[in-house]
Design a protein around this motif. Sequence first.
Motif, PDB file in Angstrom:
ATOM      1  N   GLN A   2       0.838  -1.192   0.000  1.00 17.86           N
ATOM      2  CA  GLN A   2       0.000   0.000   0.000  1.00 17.86           C
ATOM      3  C   GLN A   2       0.876   1.246   0.000  1.00 17.86           C
ATOM      4  O   GLN A   2       1.929   1.292   0.630  1.00 17.86           O
ATOM      5  CB  GLN A   2      -0.909   0.024   1.224  1.00 17.86           C
ATOM      6  CG  GLN A   2      -1.846   1.217   1.227  1.00 17.86           C
ATOM      7  CD  GLN A   2      -2.873   1.158   2.334  1.00 17.86           C
ATOM      8  OE1 GLN A   2      -3.049   0.140   2.967  1.00 17.86           O
ATOM      9  NE2 GLN A   2      -3.553   2.266   2.564  1.00 17.86           N
ATOM     10  N   THR A   3       0.420   2.272  -0.709  1.00 16.49           N
ATOM     11  CA  THR A   3       1.155   3.531  -0.798  1.00 16.49           C
ATOM     12  C   THR A   3       0.417   4.611  -0.023  1.00 16.49           C
ATOM     13  O   THR A   3      -0.800   4.740  -0.130  1.00 16.49           O
ATOM     14  CB  THR A   3       1.312   3.958  -2.271  1.00 16.49           C
ATOM     15  OG1 THR A   3       2.008   2.920  -2.973  1.00 16.49           O
ATOM     16  CG2 THR A   3       2.081   5.248  -2.391  1.00 16.49           C
ATOM     17  N   TRP A   4       1.190   5.362   0.762  1.00 16.30           N
ATOM     18  CA  TRP A   4       0.652   6.460   1.572  1.00 16.30           C
ATOM     19  C   TRP A   4       1.358   7.748   1.182  1.00 16.30           C
ATOM     20  O   TRP A   4       2.578   7.771   1.045  1.00 16.30           O
ATOM     21  CB  TRP A   4       0.930   6.217   3.043  1.00 16.30           C
ATOM     22  CG  TRP A   4       0.390   4.966   3.632  1.00 16.30           C
ATOM     23  CD1 TRP A   4       0.782   3.689   3.361  1.00 16.30           C
ATOM     24  CD2 TRP A   4      -0.618   4.865   4.627  1.00 16.30           C
ATOM     25  NE1 TRP A   4       0.075   2.800   4.118  1.00 16.30           N
ATOM     26  CE2 TRP A   4      -0.792   3.499   4.915  1.00 16.30           C
ATOM     27  CE3 TRP A   4      -1.388   5.793   5.313  1.00 16.30           C
ATOM     28  CZ2 TRP A   4      -1.703   3.037   5.854  1.00 16.30           C
ATOM     29  CZ3 TRP A   4      -2.299   5.330   6.244  1.00 16.30           C
ATOM     30  CH2 TRP A   4      -2.456   3.973   6.501  1.00 16.30           C
ATOM     31  N   GLN A   5       0.596   8.825   1.037  1.00 14.68           N
ATOM     32  CA  GLN A   5       1.224  10.136   0.895  1.00 14.68           C
ATOM     33  C   GLN A   5       1.747  10.543   2.264  1.00 14.68           C
ATOM     34  O   GLN A   5       1.168  10.175   3.290  1.00 14.68           O
ATOM     35  CB  GLN A   5       0.215  11.165   0.395  1.00 14.68           C
ATOM     36  CG  GLN A   5      -0.252  10.912  -1.017  1.00 14.68           C
ATOM     37  CD  GLN A   5      -1.277  11.948  -1.448  1.00 14.68           C
ATOM     38  OE1 GLN A   5      -1.774  12.741  -0.647  1.00 14.68           O
ATOM     39  NE2 GLN A   5      -1.600  11.941  -2.726  1.00 14.68           N
ATOM     40  N   GLN A  26       4.730  -0.915   3.879  1.00 16.72           N
ATOM     41  CA  GLN A  26       3.898   0.209   3.455  1.00 16.72           C
ATOM     42  C   GLN A  26       4.817   1.282   2.872  1.00 16.72           C
ATOM     43  O   GLN A  26       5.781   1.691   3.502  1.00 16.72           O
ATOM     44  CB  GLN A  26       3.128   0.787   4.649  1.00 16.72           C
ATOM     45  CG  GLN A  26       2.291  -0.231   5.410  1.00 16.72           C
ATOM     46  CD  GLN A  26       1.096  -0.709   4.629  1.00 16.72           C
ATOM     47  OE1 GLN A  26       0.265   0.081   4.218  1.00 16.72           O
ATOM     48  NE2 GLN A  26       1.008  -2.015   4.418  1.00 16.72           N
ATOM     49  N   GLU A  27       4.505   1.731   1.678  1.00 19.75           N
ATOM     50  CA  GLU A  27       5.332   2.726   0.984  1.00 19.75           C
ATOM     51  C   GLU A  27       4.850   4.139   1.299  1.00 19.75           C
ATOM     52  O   GLU A  27       3.646   4.390   1.360  1.00 19.75           O
ATOM     53  CB  GLU A  27       5.254   2.479  -0.521  1.00 19.75           C
ATOM     54  CG  GLU A  27       6.045   3.456  -1.348  1.00 19.75           C
ATOM     55  CD  GLU A  27       5.924   3.152  -2.829  1.00 19.75           C
ATOM     56  OE1 GLU A  27       6.912   3.336  -3.532  1.00 19.75           O
ATOM     57  OE2 GLU A  27       4.828   2.739  -3.276  1.00 19.75           O
ATOM     58  N   ILE A  28       5.777   5.065   1.483  1.00 19.10           N
ATOM     59  CA  ILE A  28       5.445   6.473   1.726  1.00 19.10           C
ATOM     60  C   ILE A  28       6.006   7.288   0.581  1.00 19.10           C
ATOM     61  O   ILE A  28       7.173   7.119   0.190  1.00 19.10           O
ATOM     62  CB  ILE A  28       6.016   6.954   3.074  1.00 19.10           C
ATOM     63  CG1 ILE A  28       5.427   6.107   4.210  1.00 19.10           C
ATOM     64  CG2 ILE A  28       5.742   8.438   3.286  1.00 19.10           C
ATOM     65  CD1 ILE A  28       5.997   6.409   5.575  1.00 19.10           C
ATOM     66  N   THR A  29       5.181   8.198   0.058  1.00 16.16           N
ATOM     67  CA  THR A  29       5.603   9.029  -1.066  1.00 16.16           C
ATOM     68  C   THR A  29       5.519  10.512  -0.715  1.00 16.16           C
ATOM     69  O   THR A  29       4.734  10.922   0.137  1.00 16.16           O
ATOM     70  CB  THR A  29       4.727   8.778  -2.307  1.00 16.16           C
ATOM     71  OG1 THR A  29       3.371   9.138  -2.016  1.00 16.16           O
ATOM     72  CG2 THR A  29       4.787   7.334  -2.756  1.00 16.16           C
ATOM     73  N   ARG A  33       6.787  10.623  -5.410  1.00 14.72           N
ATOM     74  CA  ARG A  33       8.033   9.844  -5.455  1.00 14.72           C
ATOM     75  C   ARG A  33       8.182   9.047  -4.167  1.00 14.72           C
ATOM     76  O   ARG A  33       8.012   9.576  -3.076  1.00 14.72           O
ATOM     77  CB  ARG A  33       9.235  10.773  -5.615  1.00 14.72           C
ATOM     78  CG  ARG A  33       9.199  11.523  -6.951  1.00 14.72           C
ATOM     79  CD  ARG A  33      10.420  12.377  -7.168  1.00 14.72           C
ATOM     80  NE  ARG A  33      11.596  11.503  -7.203  1.00 14.72           N
ATOM     81  CZ  ARG A  33      12.817  11.920  -6.945  1.00 14.72           C
ATOM     82  NH1 ARG A  33      13.040  13.174  -6.641  1.00 14.72           N
ATOM     83  NH2 ARG A  33      13.828  11.085  -7.000  1.00 14.72           N
ATOM     84  N   SER A  34       8.550   7.791  -4.315  1.00 13.82           N
ATOM     85  CA  SER A  34       8.743   6.919  -3.162  1.00 13.82           C
ATOM     86  C   SER A  34       9.957   7.384  -2.361  1.00 13.82           C
ATOM     87  O   SER A  34      11.038   7.562  -2.913  1.00 13.82           O
ATOM     88  CB  SER A  34       8.954   5.479  -3.630  1.00 13.82           C
ATOM     89  OG  SER A  34       9.140   4.631  -2.533  1.00 13.82           O
ATOM     90  N   VAL A  35       9.759   7.603  -1.040  1.00 10.09           N
ATOM     91  CA  VAL A  35      10.861   8.083  -0.197  1.00 10.09           C
ATOM     92  C   VAL A  35      11.165   7.153   0.974  1.00 10.09           C
ATOM     93  O   VAL A  35      12.250   7.222   1.547  1.00 10.09           O
ATOM     94  CB  VAL A  35      10.583   9.503   0.351  1.00 10.09           C
ATOM     95  CG1 VAL A  35      10.530  10.514  -0.788  1.00 10.09           C
ATOM     96  CG2 VAL A  35       9.334   9.540   1.186  1.00 10.09           C
ATOM     97  N   VAL A  37       9.903   3.207   3.209  1.00  4.22           N
ATOM     98  CA  VAL A  37       9.058   2.030   3.379  1.00  4.22           C
ATOM     99  C   VAL A  37       9.012   1.721   4.868  1.00  4.22           C
ATOM    100  O   VAL A  37      10.046   1.683   5.529  1.00  4.22           O
ATOM    101  CB  VAL A  37       9.600   0.811   2.600  1.00  4.22           C
ATOM    102  CG1 VAL A  37       8.788  -0.433   2.901  1.00  4.22           C
ATOM    103  CG2 VAL A  37       9.615   1.096   1.107  1.00  4.22           C
TER     104      VAL A  37
END
Length: 83
Positions: A2-5, A26-29, A33-35, A37
């Motif tokens: 899952q991607t989170w702003q 969990q990915e943080i953008t 842009r991915s910055v 995890v």
Amino acid sequence: MQTWQMQTAKAQFSDLVQRAKSDGPQEITVHGRSVAVVMSREMFDRLSGNQDSLVDFMRQSPLYGLEDIRIERDCSPGRDISF
């Protein structure tokens, strides 16, 4: 994954951590842009190889079991700090 702003991740950090534990990384953008995890501690330990305890690590030392270890102290003066 899952991607989170970033803004949402900060506002819902507790939920983010719980999902990392139950659902996986969990990915943080930021600006799309991915910055970063976020992952569970269990997964981090498994991936980084940090599964041994400190006691196990110390027992793997070549010095383990030696009774006559002598550690000599360096008695040289420290550096001169004169103004």
